[in-house]
Design a protein around this motif. Structure first.
Motif, PDB file in Angstrom:
ATOM      1  N   TYR A 268       0.841  -1.200   0.000  1.00 12.41           N
ATOM      2  CA  TYR A 268       0.000   0.000   0.000  1.00 12.41           C
ATOM      3  C   TYR A 268       0.876   1.250   0.000  1.00 12.41           C
ATOM      4  CZ  TYR A 268      -2.988   3.695   1.943  1.00 12.41           C
ATOM      5  OH  TYR A 268      -3.656   4.890   2.167  1.00 12.41           O
ATOM      6  N   ALA A 269       1.839   1.300   0.921  1.00 11.16           N
ATOM      7  CA  ALA A 269       2.704   2.481   1.036  1.00 11.16           C
ATOM      8  C   ALA A 269       3.483   2.713  -0.248  1.00 11.16           C
ATOM      9  CB  ALA A 269       3.643   2.328   2.221  1.00 11.16           C
ATOM     10  N   GLU A 270       4.026   1.661  -0.820  1.00 16.49           N
ATOM     11  CA  GLU A 270       4.807   1.802  -2.051  1.00 16.49           C
ATOM     12  C   GLU A 270       3.948   2.380  -3.173  1.00 16.49           C
ATOM     13  OE1 GLU A 270       6.322  -2.075  -2.824  1.00 16.49           O
ATOM     14  OE2 GLU A 270       7.887  -1.975  -1.271  1.00 16.49           O
ATOM     15  N   LYS A 271       2.715   1.888  -3.310  1.00 13.73           N
ATOM     16  CA  LYS A 271       1.862   2.330  -4.411  1.00 13.73           C
ATOM     17  C   LYS A 271       1.333   3.739  -4.180  1.00 13.73           C
ATOM     18  CE  LYS A 271       0.536  -2.232  -6.143  1.00 13.73           C
ATOM     19  NZ  LYS A 271      -0.566  -3.192  -6.403  1.00 13.73           N
ATOM     20  N   VAL A 272       0.973   4.071  -2.931  1.00 16.15           N
ATOM     21  CA  VAL A 272       0.520   5.440  -2.652  1.00 16.15           C
ATOM     22  C   VAL A 272       1.667   6.422  -2.863  1.00 16.15           C
ATOM     23  CG1 VAL A 272      -0.277   7.021  -0.849  1.00 16.15           C
ATOM     24  CG2 VAL A 272      -1.366   4.803  -1.118  1.00 16.15           C
ATOM     25  N   ASN A 273       2.848   6.082  -2.365  1.00 16.17           N
ATOM     26  CA  ASN A 273       4.002   6.974  -2.531  1.00 16.17           C
ATOM     27  C   ASN A 273       4.372   7.148  -3.996  1.00 16.17           C
ATOM     28  OD1 ASN A 273       4.282   7.493   0.218  1.00 16.17           O
ATOM     29  ND2 ASN A 273       5.662   5.755   0.543  1.00 16.17           N
ATOM     30  N   MET A 274       4.257   6.076  -4.771  1.00 13.16           N
ATOM     31  CA  MET A 274       4.535   6.173  -6.203  1.00 13.16           C
ATOM     32  C   MET A 274       3.524   7.111  -6.876  1.00 13.16           C
ATOM     33  SD  MET A 274       4.760   3.112  -9.057  1.00 13.16           S
ATOM     34  CE  MET A 274       5.836   2.204  -7.953  1.00 13.16           C
ATOM     35  N   ALA A 275       2.258   6.965  -6.505  1.00 14.64           N
ATOM     36  CA  ALA A 275       1.223   7.840  -7.075  1.00 14.64           C
ATOM     37  C   ALA A 275       1.443   9.286  -6.650  1.00 14.64           C
ATOM     38  CB  ALA A 275      -0.159   7.355  -6.655  1.00 14.64           C
ATOM     39  N   HIS A 276       1.877   9.481  -5.409  1.00 12.93           N
ATOM     40  CA  HIS A 276       2.132  10.840  -4.923  1.00 12.93           C
ATOM     41  C   HIS A 276       3.328  11.458  -5.642  1.00 12.93           C
ATOM     42  CE1 HIS A 276       3.581  13.882  -1.907  1.00 12.93           C
ATOM     43  NE2 HIS A 276       2.319  14.234  -2.052  1.00 12.93           N
ATOM     44  N   THR A 277       4.365  10.677  -5.897  1.00 11.98           N
ATOM     45  CA  THR A 277       5.504  11.159  -6.676  1.00 11.98           C
ATOM     46  C   THR A 277       5.055  11.571  -8.071  1.00 11.98           C
ATOM     47  OG1 THR A 277       7.071   9.778  -5.450  1.00 11.98           O
ATOM     48  CG2 THR A 277       7.760  10.544  -7.621  1.00 11.98           C
ATOM     49  N   GLY A 278       4.140  10.785  -8.643  1.00 12.10           N
ATOM     50  CA  GLY A 278       3.585  11.131  -9.948  1.00 12.10           C
ATOM     51  C   GLY A 278       2.804  12.433  -9.899  1.00 12.10           C
ATOM     52  N   LEU A 279       2.058  12.640  -8.820  1.00 14.14           N
ATOM     53  CA  LEU A 279       1.322  13.897  -8.654  1.00 14.14           C
ATOM     54  C   LEU A 279       2.287  15.081  -8.608  1.00 14.14           C
ATOM     55  CD1 LEU A 279      -1.105  15.739  -7.922  1.00 14.14           C
ATOM     56  CD2 LEU A 279      -0.801  15.010  -5.534  1.00 14.14           C
ATOM     57  N   LEU A 280       3.357  14.960  -7.838  1.00 18.50           N
ATOM     58  CA  LEU A 280       4.324  16.060  -7.727  1.00 18.50           C
ATOM     59  C   LEU A 280       4.998  16.337  -9.072  1.00 18.50           C
ATOM     60  CD1 LEU A 280       5.950  15.216  -4.277  1.00 18.50           C
ATOM     61  CD2 LEU A 280       4.291  17.028  -4.774  1.00 18.50           C
ATOM     62  N   ALA A 281       5.292  15.279  -9.823  1.00 13.47           N
ATOM     63  CA  ALA A 281       5.892  15.464 -11.148  1.00 13.47           C
ATOM     64  C   ALA A 281       4.911  16.189 -12.069  1.00 13.47           C
ATOM     65  CB  ALA A 281       6.291  14.118 -11.737  1.00 13.47           C
ATOM     66  N   HIS A 282       3.645  15.817 -11.977  1.00  8.68           N
ATOM     67  CA  HIS A 282       2.616  16.484 -12.776  1.00  8.68           C
ATOM     68  C   HIS A 282       2.528  17.961 -12.408  1.00  8.68           C
ATOM     69  CE1 HIS A 282      -1.281  16.930 -14.862  1.00  8.68           C
ATOM     70  NE2 HIS A 282      -1.637  17.668 -13.813  1.00  8.68           N
ATOM     71  N   LEU A 283       2.539  18.251 -11.125  1.00 11.42           N
ATOM     72  CA  LEU A 283       2.436  19.640 -10.683  1.00 11.42           C
ATOM     73  C   LEU A 283       3.675  20.436 -11.070  1.00 11.42           C
ATOM     74  CD1 LEU A 283       0.848  19.126  -7.136  1.00 11.42           C
ATOM     75  CD2 LEU A 283      -0.298  19.850  -9.245  1.00 11.42           C
ATOM     76  N   ALA A 284       4.824  19.783 -11.085  1.00 10.58           N
ATOM     77  CA  ALA A 284       6.048  20.467 -11.502  1.00 10.58           C
ATOM     78  C   ALA A 284       5.972  20.885 -12.970  1.00 10.58           C
ATOM     79  CB  ALA A 284       7.258  19.565 -11.269  1.00 10.58           C
ATOM     80  N   ASP A 285       5.240  20.113 -13.766  1.00 11.07           N
ATOM     81  CA  ASP A 285       5.044  20.471 -15.174  1.00 11.07           C
ATOM     82  C   ASP A 285       4.027  21.600 -15.332  1.00 11.07           C
ATOM     83  OD1 ASP A 285       6.859  18.630 -16.141  1.00 11.07           O
ATOM     84  OD2 ASP A 285       5.355  17.063 -16.461  1.00 11.07           O
ATOM     85  N   VAL A 286       3.057  21.641 -14.425  1.00 13.42           N
ATOM     86  CA  VAL A 286       1.994  22.653 -14.524  1.00 13.42           C
ATOM     87  C   VAL A 286       2.458  23.992 -13.966  1.00 13.42           C
ATOM     88  CG1 VAL A 286      -0.331  23.287 -13.777  1.00 13.42           C
ATOM     89  CG2 VAL A 286       0.168  20.916 -14.425  1.00 13.42           C
TER      90      VAL A 286
END
Length: 326
Positions: A268-286
Motif C-alpha cells: 500500500y505504502a509503495e503504491k501510494v508513494n509512487m502515485a504521490h511522486t507522480g502527482l508532484l511530477a505532474h504539478l512540476a510540469d503545470v
C-alpha cells in the motif's frame, strides 16, 4: 495551565522525511508513532496559525484536553508521561495513541501532532495552532492540517473530522474544569455515539467514488493561500485538478483494500508513494518553478521523500476493519 511545545526531526534517516511531535511541561511526551527529541536543532520549533502567522515556540494549553485528544477519548490516566503506544497496543481501533488518525488513510504524524495542538486553541479546531515543517506542505495537500475522513474529497472529509474533534474538545473541556476530572474507567462508553457516527461516515466515504470537482474548493483555497489572492490560477487549474484526481482515485482504491485487509501495508505504502511522486511530477510540469516553490517550499528538482512511511503503519488494520464492520 500547562505549556505545549513541538518539534521536528528527520525520521529513520530519510532526507526531508520530517517527523513531528509535541511535549507539554517539559516532561509529557506525545510521540506520534515514533519518538521525540529535545536537541536544539529539533526542538522547540515555532508554531503557526493555519494562515502561517507565527505564534512563538511555547503556547499555553489544556493538558487534560491534550491527553484526551492523544487517546481520542476520555483519558485513561492522568499521570502518563509518554504517549508512545503505537498500533496494535490497544486504544481506539487498536491504534494506540493515534489522536483519532487512522495512519496512512486519514493522515500521518503531522496531522496527529496538530490534533494535539488543538489543546492550545479555544475550541475553534480549524484555526488552532499547527506545527508546520516543510513536509507538511506535501501532507496537507492530501490530508489537510488535522486529518480527514475522506482524503479523496477533502472538503467533505475535513469538515466531518473537524466536527468530531470539535465535539470531543468541548466534552473534554467541560471534564477538565471539574474538581476531579474523570478518567475513562469513570466514564465508560462516553464517546460511543461519536465513534458510531464517525465510523458510519468512514464506511460511507469508502463506498463513494472520487469526484474531481469535490477537491476544487480546497485546492483553490490552498493555492490562493500559497500564491496570493491576486494570482490567477484558472488558466492552469484544470490541469492541476486532473493530476490530483489521478492520485486520489488511486489512493481511494488502495484505501479500500488496506482497511479491508486485502493489501499488505508495505505494498500500500509503495503504491501510494509512487502515485504521490507522480502527482508532484505532474504539478512540476503545470507550475512554474517559482509557483512550485511557493506551494511546497522547495524547488521541483529537489528530491522528494515518501508521503507515508511503511515503517510507521500498523502491521495489521484488523482492529480498524473489525470496528468498521468491513
Amino acid at each position: 495551565m500547562s505549556t505545549i511545545q513541538a518539534g521536528v526531526l528527520d525520521i529513520l534517516g530519510v532526507p526531508g522525511m520530517e517527523h513531528t511531535y509535541a511535549i507539554i511541561d517539559d516532561n509529557i511526551n506525545f510521540h506520534d508513532y515514533w519518538t521525540v527529541s529535545t536537541k536544539a536543532k529539533d526542538f522547540p520549533k515555532p508554531l503557526y496559525t493555519p494562515e502561517q502567522v507565527e505564534l512563538g515556540a511555547s503556547l499555553p494549553c489544556n493538558l487534560y484536553i491534550a491527553r484526551g485528544l492523544a487517546e481520542f477519548g476520555v483519558p485513561s490516566r492522568l499521570d502518563r508521561t509518554d504517549y508512545n503506544h503505537g498500533p496494535l497496543s490497544g486504544g481506539y481501533m487498536d491504534l494506540g495513541d493515534c489522536a483519532g488518525i487512522i495512519y496512512a488513510y486519514m493522515g500521518v504524524c503531522h496531522q496527529m501532532c496538530n490534533v494535539i495542538l488543538c489543546s492550545a486553541g479555544d475550541g475553534d479546531i480549524a484555526h488552532s495552532p499547527v506545527n508546520w515543517p516543510n513536509k507538511l506542505n506535501d501532507s496537507r495537500w492530501v490530508f489537510g492540517f488535522r486529518g480527514t475522513v475522506h482524503p479523496y474529497d477533502y472538503q467533505s472529509g475535513a469538515q466531518t473530522f473537524e466536527r468530531y474533534l470539535s465535539s470531543m474538545y468541548q466534552d473534554l473541556l467541560a471534564f477538565s474544569q471539574m474538581d476531579n476530572p474523570p478518567t475513562s474507567d469513570q466514564m465508560p462508553g462516553h464517546f460511543d455515539e461519536l465513534y458510531a457516527a464517525l465510523h458510519k461516515d468512514i464506511r460511507s466515504h469508502l463506498g463513494e467514488q472520487p469526484v474531481a470537482q469535490n477537491r476544487a474548493s480546497h485546492l483553490r483555497q490552498l493555492l490562493s493561500a500559497c500564491m496570493g489572492l491576486e494570482k490567477d490560477i484558472e488558466s492552469f487549474f484544470q490541469h492541476i485538478l486532473e493530476g490530483d484526481h489521478a492520485f486520489t482515485t488511486t489512493k481511494h482504491e488502495l484505501d479500500n483494500l488496506l482497511l479491508r485487509g486485502q493489501v499488505a501495508p508495505q505494498e500500500y505504502a509503495e503504491k501510494v508513494n509512487m502515485a504521490h511522486t507522480g502527482l508532484l511530477a505532474h504539478l512540476a510540469d503545470v507550475f512554474s518553478e517559482e509557483e512550485f516553490q511557493q506551494v511546497f517550499d522547495r524547488a521541483p528538482s529537489d528530491p522528494t521523500s515518501p508521503l507515508i512511511m511503511a515503517e510507521l503503519m500498523p502491521e495489521s488494520y484488523e482492529g480498524v476493519k473489525k470496528t468498521l464492520g468491513l
